[in-house]
Design a protein around this motif. Structure first.
Motif, PDB file in Angstrom:
ATOM      1  N   ILE A 141       0.842  -1.203   0.000  1.00 24.06           N
ATOM      2  CA  ILE A 141       0.000   0.000   0.000  1.00 24.06           C
ATOM      3  C   ILE A 141       0.874   1.250   0.000  1.00 24.06           C
ATOM      4  N   GLU A 142       1.902   1.234   0.828  1.00 25.29           N
ATOM      5  CA  GLU A 142       2.822   2.373   0.903  1.00 25.29           C
ATOM      6  C   GLU A 142       3.549   2.569  -0.427  1.00 25.29           C
ATOM      7  N   ALA A 143       3.966   1.464  -1.044  1.00 27.66           N
ATOM      8  CA  ALA A 143       4.657   1.549  -2.331  1.00 27.66           C
ATOM      9  C   ALA A 143       3.738   2.127  -3.407  1.00 27.66           C
ATOM     10  N   LYS A 144       2.471   1.767  -3.361  1.00 28.78           N
ATOM     11  CA  LYS A 144       1.526   2.307  -4.341  1.00 28.78           C
ATOM     12  C   LYS A 144       1.365   3.809  -4.162  1.00 28.78           C
ATOM     13  N   GLN A 145       1.288   4.244  -2.923  1.00 30.40           N
ATOM     14  CA  GLN A 145       1.146   5.674  -2.650  1.00 30.40           C
ATOM     15  C   GLN A 145       2.371   6.455  -3.108  1.00 30.40           C
ATOM     16  N   THR A 150       5.233  -0.942  -8.854  1.00 33.09           N
ATOM     17  CA  THR A 150       5.639  -1.827  -9.956  1.00 33.09           C
ATOM     18  C   THR A 150       6.970  -2.500  -9.657  1.00 33.09           C
ATOM     19  N   GLY A 151       7.921  -1.740  -9.124  1.00 29.72           N
ATOM     20  CA  GLY A 151       9.220  -2.314  -8.790  1.00 29.72           C
ATOM     21  C   GLY A 151       9.114  -3.356  -7.695  1.00 29.72           C
ATOM     22  N   LEU A 152       8.289  -3.085  -6.684  1.00 30.48           N
ATOM     23  CA  LEU A 152       8.101  -4.046  -5.596  1.00 30.48           C
ATOM     24  C   LEU A 152       7.431  -5.312  -6.112  1.00 30.48           C
ATOM     25  N   GLN A 153       6.419  -5.164  -6.955  1.00 28.85           N
ATOM     26  CA  GLN A 153       5.736  -6.330  -7.515  1.00 28.85           C
ATOM     27  C   GLN A 153       6.684  -7.169  -8.365  1.00 28.85           C
ATOM     28  N   ARG A 154       7.551  -6.504  -9.109  1.00 30.25           N
ATOM     29  CA  ARG A 154       8.518  -7.217  -9.947  1.00 30.25           C
ATOM     30  C   ARG A 154       9.482  -8.024  -9.079  1.00 30.25           C
ATOM     31  N   MET A 155       9.930  -7.423  -7.976  1.00 32.05           N
ATOM     32  CA  MET A 155      10.837  -8.123  -7.068  1.00 32.05           C
ATOM     33  C   MET A 155      10.152  -9.328  -6.433  1.00 32.05           C
ATOM     34  N   LEU A 156       8.914  -9.164  -5.993  1.00 31.02           N
ATOM     35  CA  LEU A 156       8.178 -10.260  -5.359  1.00 31.02           C
ATOM     36  C   LEU A 156       7.932 -11.404  -6.339  1.00 31.02           C
ATOM     37  N   GLN A 182      -3.430  -9.729  -6.258  1.00 32.49           N
ATOM     38  CA  GLN A 182      -2.675  -9.518  -7.498  1.00 32.49           C
ATOM     39  C   GLN A 182      -1.271 -10.112  -7.396  1.00 32.49           C
ATOM     40  N   MET A 183      -0.635  -9.917  -6.251  1.00 34.98           N
ATOM     41  CA  MET A 183       0.722 -10.423  -6.069  1.00 34.98           C
ATOM     42  C   MET A 183       0.742 -11.951  -6.110  1.00 34.98           C
TER      43      MET A 183
END
Length: 238
Positions: A141-145, A150-156, A182-183
């Protein structure tokens, strides 16, 4: 000794200049002794680098504490804990991109098994990340704000083994539930996830609130998964 062995080791260590020297070195009895010594030295360096890499992998995985299979009294585990212990320790589920779901009351060894499996995976050069489920949702949530989701999702998505601890201890708002869905959907059949939870699947709607999203999430996360019934007497009550 085949000179190719030394050249291959040099390339593995990314010291191509040294490799080119070996290609020019004539094969004589004297140079054979030099090659034998260097072969041993290069193999030792590769082993040391691998050891440092694995230690770093364990440190950066985010384990709250280090717990290994050897630290566990398997006789205290619920039946499924003992039954699936060989699968967890062999990491065979990782090769098959299967999930592990540990469902049961608190104190029965779920987190210990998850951490031990994660450490074992780190030591076999798999990419591992340990997160509390609530903590990861907050992070997304914090990353989206902050426009870095996108970078966090790619890493996960790249992580070979994602461990989500304590699913169900905290409920999520619609945004958090959607991000978690989504993740997990992006990792479906591409990598493995271990989930520990004190809630039976029928109670997960209490966490996600939306029955359609809950059903879709369970459909993906349980597909081809190994579901472990970890209900039993708490270790802390023994």
């Amino acid at each position: 000794m085949a000179p190719d062995a030394l050249i291959d080791l040099c390339r593995t260590l990314r010291i191509s200049g040294v490799a080119s020297c070996f290609e020019e070195l004539p094969l004589t009895q004297e140079t054979e002794e030099i090659r034998s010594f260097l072969l041993h030295a290069l193999k030792t360096e590769i082993e040391l680098r691998a050891g440092r890499r694995r230690l770093k992998s364990v440190r950066t995985a985010g384990f709250p504490t280090l717990k290994r299979f050897d630290d566990l009294d398997a006789t205290l585990l619920p039946d499924d804990g003992r039954r699936y212990l060989p699968i967890l320790s062999s990491l065979s589920f990782l090769e098959e991109h299967r999930n592990i779901l540990m469902i049961g009351n608190s104190g029965t060894g779920k987190t210990h098994l998850a951490i031990a499996t994660g450490i074992c995976a780190c030591e076999q050069d798999f990419r591992v990340l340990f997160k509390s489920t609530a903590g990861l949702v907050h992070e997304m949530i914090e990353a989206k704000q902050e426009r870095r989701l996108t970078g966090l999702q790619r890493m996960l998505k790249r992580v070979d083994l994602l461990i989500l601890d304590e699913m169900g201890y905290v409920t999520f708002d619609p945004q958090g539930a959607e991000l978690l869905f989504q993740m997990l959907a992006s990792r479906h059949e591409a990598s493995s996830t271990i989930v520990t939870s004190n809630l039976m699947f029928s109670d997960w709607i209490k966490v996600f609130h939306d029955p359609i999203l809950t059903a879709a999430l369970l459909d993906r996360i349980t597909h081809r998964a190994l579901v472990m019934n970890m209900n039993g007497t708490s270790f802390r009550q023994r």
